[in-house]
Design a protein around this motif. Structure first.
Motif, mmCIF file in Angstrom:
data_model
loop_
_atom_site.group_PDB
_atom_site.id
_atom_site.type_symbol
_atom_site.label_atom_id
_atom_site.label_comp_id
_atom_site.label_asym_id
_atom_site.label_seq_id
_atom_site.Cartn_x
_atom_site.Cartn_y
_atom_site.Cartn_z
ATOM 1 N N ALA A 18 0.833 -1.203 0.000
ATOM 2 C CA ALA A 18 0.000 0.000 0.000
ATOM 3 C C ALA A 18 0.871 1.257 0.000
ATOM 4 N N LEU A 19 1.981 1.228 0.747
ATOM 5 C CA LEU A 19 2.877 2.389 0.785
ATOM 6 C C LEU A 19 3.499 2.649 -0.580
ATOM 7 N N ALA A 20 3.915 1.588 -1.262
ATOM 8 C CA ALA A 20 4.562 1.747 -2.559
ATOM 9 C C ALA A 20 3.611 2.288 -3.612
ATOM 10 N N SER A 21 2.322 2.008 -3.460
ATOM 11 C CA SER A 21 1.361 2.444 -4.465
ATOM 12 C C SER A 21 0.814 3.844 -4.210
ATOM 13 N N GLN A 22 1.207 4.479 -3.105
ATOM 14 C CA GLN A 22 0.694 5.804 -2.798
ATOM 15 C C GLN A 22 1.304 6.840 -3.727
ATOM 16 N N SER A 23 0.523 7.849 -4.036
ATOM 17 C CA SER A 23 1.004 8.926 -4.892
ATOM 18 C C SER A 23 1.642 10.013 -4.042
ATOM 19 N N SER A 24 2.166 11.028 -4.690
ATOM 20 C CA SER A 24 2.825 12.111 -3.971
ATOM 21 C C SER A 24 1.836 13.009 -3.241
ATOM 22 N N SER A 25 0.520 12.800 -3.413
ATOM 23 C CA SER A 25 -0.470 13.629 -2.729
ATOM 24 C C SER A 25 -0.820 13.087 -1.350
ATOM 25 N N THR A 26 -0.128 12.054 -0.907
ATOM 26 C CA THR A 26 -0.361 11.488 0.407
ATOM 27 C C THR A 26 -0.130 12.553 1.469
ATOM 28 N N SER A 27 -0.935 12.534 2.512
ATOM 29 C CA SER A 27 -0.848 13.585 3.517
ATOM 30 C C SER A 27 0.302 13.376 4.505
ATOM 31 N N LEU A 28 1.027 12.280 4.424
ATOM 32 C CA LEU A 28 2.149 12.050 5.320
ATOM 33 C C LEU A 28 3.450 12.543 4.697
ATOM 34 N N MET A 88 18.596 19.659 11.293
ATOM 35 C CA MET A 88 17.437 20.403 10.793
ATOM 36 C C MET A 88 16.237 20.084 11.668
ATOM 37 N N VAL A 89 15.515 21.124 12.041
ATOM 38 C CA VAL A 89 14.227 20.951 12.711
ATOM 39 C C VAL A 89 13.188 21.346 11.676
ATOM 40 N N MET A 90 12.263 20.418 11.410
ATOM 41 C CA MET A 90 11.277 20.623 10.353
ATOM 42 C C MET A 90 9.871 20.373 10.878
ATOM 43 N N GLN A 91 8.907 20.923 10.166
ATOM 44 C CA GLN A 91 7.495 20.675 10.461
ATOM 45 C C GLN A 91 6.869 20.045 9.229
ATOM 46 N N ALA A 92 6.280 18.875 9.432
ATOM 47 C CA ALA A 92 5.652 18.148 8.325
ATOM 48 C C ALA A 92 4.438 18.915 7.827
ATOM 49 N N CYS A 93 4.163 18.774 6.548
ATOM 50 C CA CYS A 93 2.996 19.403 5.959
ATOM 51 C C CYS A 93 2.471 18.518 4.838
ATOM 52 N N THR A 94 1.337 18.884 4.286
ATOM 53 C CA THR A 94 0.776 18.110 3.184
ATOM 54 C C THR A 94 1.348 18.624 1.873
ATOM 55 N N SER A 95 1.065 17.907 0.810
ATOM 56 C CA SER A 95 1.555 18.329 -0.502
ATOM 57 C C SER A 95 0.865 19.605 -0.980
ATOM 58 N N LEU A 96 -0.229 19.991 -0.340
ATOM 59 C CA LEU A 96 -0.949 21.209 -0.714
ATOM 60 C C LEU A 96 -0.442 22.444 0.021
ATOM 61 N N ASP A 97 0.326 22.249 1.090
ATOM 62 C CA ASP A 97 0.868 23.356 1.866
ATOM 63 C C ASP A 97 2.131 23.910 1.209
ATOM 64 N N ALA A 98 2.448 25.143 1.558
ATOM 65 C CA ALA A 98 3.714 25.724 1.120
ATOM 66 C C ALA A 98 4.829 25.050 1.914
ATOM 67 N N ALA A 99 5.756 24.448 1.205
ATOM 68 C CA ALA A 99 6.838 23.728 1.859
ATOM 69 C C ALA A 99 8.133 23.933 1.096
ATOM 70 N N GLN A 100 9.236 23.698 1.775
ATOM 71 C CA GLN A 100 10.536 23.782 1.145
ATOM 72 C C GLN A 100 10.966 22.397 0.690
ATOM 73 N N ARG A 101 11.692 22.350 -0.397
ATOM 74 C CA ARG A 101 12.257 21.080 -0.847
ATOM 75 C C ARG A 101 13.502 20.800 -0.022
#
Length: 177
Positions: A18-28, A88-101
């Motif tokens: 299931a993990l391998a089949s997830q797309s990049s829009s996954t919320s994790l 690095m201290v980071m905060q997780a976000c969804t693919s819809l949020d503004a995030a840094q690469r």
């Protein structure tokens, strides 16, 4: 490929298929980690992942729920000794949020603090140890504290101290909103 999934405090981890089949829009947010003796150690200093996936003896992935805060350390060496220290201290976000690469972090994250070099990393680690000595999990710390700490590091100024009073005020404000 040998794969081992371990669950944390969140719902049970999905299967590797299931993990391998997830797309990049996954919320994790997925964070790559690695260990090769005397060469590279890319690991979590703090944070509560939803689950881990162990790919092989050297590589694993930790997944975080949106808004989770985590700290990742990168240490690299060659035959002459340590060549890179990074925290690095980071905060997780969804693919819809503004995030840094950020390399090894998919789809990306909000970078709260970036320490580079042995001196800066050791200074941040001492701040993390002081927070843990207060009985506070670093993942629960006010996000603006991490930003302030990063700014002070960049300015080579005195590092801010995180207090139990600040934490209590943050927790009360978080509950009310």
């Amino acid at each position: 490929m040998n794969t081992h999934v371990t669950a944390a405090t969140q719902p049970p981890a999905p299967s590797f298929v299931a993990l391998a089949s997830q797309s990049s829009s996954t919320s994790l947010t997925r964070v790559s980690l690695a260990y090769l003796a005397h060469r590279i150690n890319l690991y979590l200093r703090f944070g509560e992942p939803a689950y881990h996936v162990q790919h092989d003896r050297w590589r694993r992935v930790a997944a975080f729920w949106p808004a989770s805060i985590f700290g990742r350390i990168r240490w690299e060496a060659n035959d002459d000794g340590a060549t890179r220290w990074q925290l690095m201290v980071m905060q997780a976000c969804t693919s819809l949020d503004a995030a840094q690469r950020i390399p090894g972090v998919q789809p990306g994250a909000r970078l709260l603090l970036h320490a580079e070099g042995e001196r800066q990393v050791r200074a941040v680690l001492s701040c993390i140890d002081a927070i843990e000595a207060l009985g506070i999990a670093p993942a629960d710390v006010l996000p603006t504290y991490w930003r302030s700490l990063g700014n002070r590091l960049a300015l080579r100024g005195p590092l801010p101290v995180y207090t139990a009073g600040q934490h209590a005020a943050w927790r009360v404000g978080k509950v009310l909103s």
